[in-house]
Design an enzyme around this catalytic site. Structure first.
Site, short mmCIF file in Angstrom:
data_model
loop_
_atom_site.label_atom_id
_atom_site.label_comp_id
_atom_site.label_asym_id
_atom_site.label_seq_id
_atom_site.Cartn_x
_atom_site.Cartn_y
_atom_site.Cartn_z
N HIS A 1 0.26 -0.90 -0.22
CA HIS A 1 -0.09 0.07 0.03
C HIS A 1 1.02 1.36 -0.32
O HIS A 1 0.79 2.29 1.18
CB HIS A 1 -0.99 -0.09 1.01
CG HIS A 1 -0.98 -0.13 2.69
ND1 HIS A 1 0.22 0.30 3.16
CD2 HIS A 1 -1.43 -1.67 2.90
CE1 HIS A 1 -0.14 -0.61 4.73
NE2 HIS A 1 -0.90 -1.56 4.37
N ASP B 1 -7.10 -3.83 0.25
CA ASP B 1 -7.34 -4.52 1.69
C ASP B 1 -8.52 -4.92 2.29
O ASP B 1 -8.51 -3.86 3.39
CB ASP B 1 -6.54 -2.95 1.84
CG ASP B 1 -5.42 -2.75 3.63
OD1 ASP B 1 -5.24 -4.19 3.82
OD2 ASP B 1 -5.52 -2.39 4.10
ZN ZN Z 1 -1.64 -2.17 6.48
#
Ligand code: ZN
Length: 374
Positions: free
Chosen positions: A209, A267
């Site tokens: 990320h 995520d």
């Molecule tokens: Zn993370």
């Protein structure tokens, strides 16, 4: 038995074609193009490669950390298949060794039972940076030991991925993980540029990320963000949900990275594909407001994103062409993982999605089996 479809439009991972025949047999694409047999099934819309998500914490009400079972993995698979995901890396965030072992056992069993879509495992932590822990539990963050190495060394887990902070794991240990077949990603890290670059030289091939939970780019030190952007051989995961990263920061990454090195990830937490609005995470509660997840301690706690929404978002917010947005969600993660997927060509597994004009998923097939029909 072979089945032939006629796709009104087909995106094969490279280009668009119209009115094209596609024949599937025994879970594989055996031909693209050719005759249109009378018994072929017509598909209205755009047929595209199934989407591949390398960071999925949960879905359908199941969170992998809270439920390290095959049935939880099956729930996650079904929830994300509705949004076009045909291959995913179930992701366990920082937790105790016994939980990691149970998670590994569940992955192994899911692979044996051929739970659709499960292709491996992503351990996000526990060897992270405490100052960049995000929603990870500080008390479980720890150095690499033999106990975790024994898990990473297992050969029954499919594809293996570990996110670690390079200031807390030596380049020698990173090389060791790579030699065990682990894809090493750098993340949740406060490392300076030199330390991050040494980890890349030792074999790390990804950044988890991008921008989130990373040391920023400074004029005299590229930090994690700068190192991610200038490491041409490394892929960066990007959470394109509008909460984690601004459109401008995403555009900057797209300009800085070579084409093919940014992959969309979700995520996602357990609430994707579920009507619930909150769930427990360790001793906190994570609550959804709209499509934003916040922990009781105030920080973002994963996302409520799904893969096809990420495709739409990167196209709409950053002006990425549809073909490229689809590659960022299928071909590029497949290249990162080294699966050879993310395309529709002769010989690949028949992981397919059918999209309508508004890029909503109408149907999903995994290994030629229809797993979702809207
Ligand atoms: Zn993370």
């Amino acid at each position: 038995m072979a089945q032939t479809f006629i796709a009104e439009q087909l995106f094969d991972g490279e280009q668009f074609q119209r009115d094209v025949a596609l024949t599937v047999d025994d879970g594989k694409v055996i031909a693209v193009g050719g005759d249109h047999p009378a018994d072929a099934v017509r598909l209205q819309g755009l047929l595209a490669p199934g989407l591949i998500d390398v960071q999925v914490n949960g879905g359908g009400g199941a969170l992998f950390n809270n439920d390290t079972t095959v049935s939880a993995l099956a729930k996650m698979s079904a929830a994300h298949a509705k949004y076009g995901t045909t291959g995913f890396m179930p992701t366990l965030i920082t937790d105790e060794v016994p939980v990691m072992q149970k998670a590994a056992d569940a992955i192994s069993a899911a692979l044996k039972e051929e739970v659709p879509g499960v292709i491996g495992v992503h351990f996000e932590g526990p060897h992270l940076s405490k100052p960049k822990k995000g929603t990870h539990e500080e008390k479980y963050i720890r150095p690499l030991s033999e106990a975790e190495l024994a898990i990473y060394a297992r050969d029954d887990l499919g594809l293996k991925m570990v996110t670690l902070a390079p200031e807390n794991v030596s380049p020698e240990d990173i090389s060791k993980l790579v030699s065990l077949g682990v894809k090493v990603c750098l993340g949740h890290s406060n490392a300076d540029g030199k330390t991050a670059a040494a980890a890349v030289a030792a074999g790390a091939t990804g950044f988890t990320h991008l921008y989130n939970a990373m040391s920023p780019l400074h004029s005299r030190d590229p930090g994690m963000v700068g190192t991610a952007l200038i490491s041409d051989g490394c892929w960066c995961g990007l959470i394109a949900d509008g909460h984690h990263v601004s459109a401008e920061a995403m555009t900057l990454a797209l300009k800085a990275k070579p084409r093919g090195k940014i992959m969309l990830v979700t995520d996602a937490m357990s609430l994707v594909g579920s009507d619930e609005t909150s769930f427990p995470l360790f001793d906190r509660i994570v609550t959804r407001e709209g499509d934003k997840l916040t922990s009781t301690t105030g920080e973002l706690a994963g996302s409520h994103l799904d893969m096809i929404s990420a495709v739409r978002n990167i196209r709409d917010w950053c002006g990425v062409e549809l073909a490229e947005a689809l590659r960022m969600a299928a071909l590029y993660p497949a290249q990162f993982l080294g699966t050879g997927g993310g395309r529709i060509t002769q010989g690949v597994q028949a992981d397919l999605i059918l999209l309508d004009d508004e890029l909503r998923v109408q149907k999903t097939w995994i290994g030629g089996q229809e797993v979702f029909s809207g």
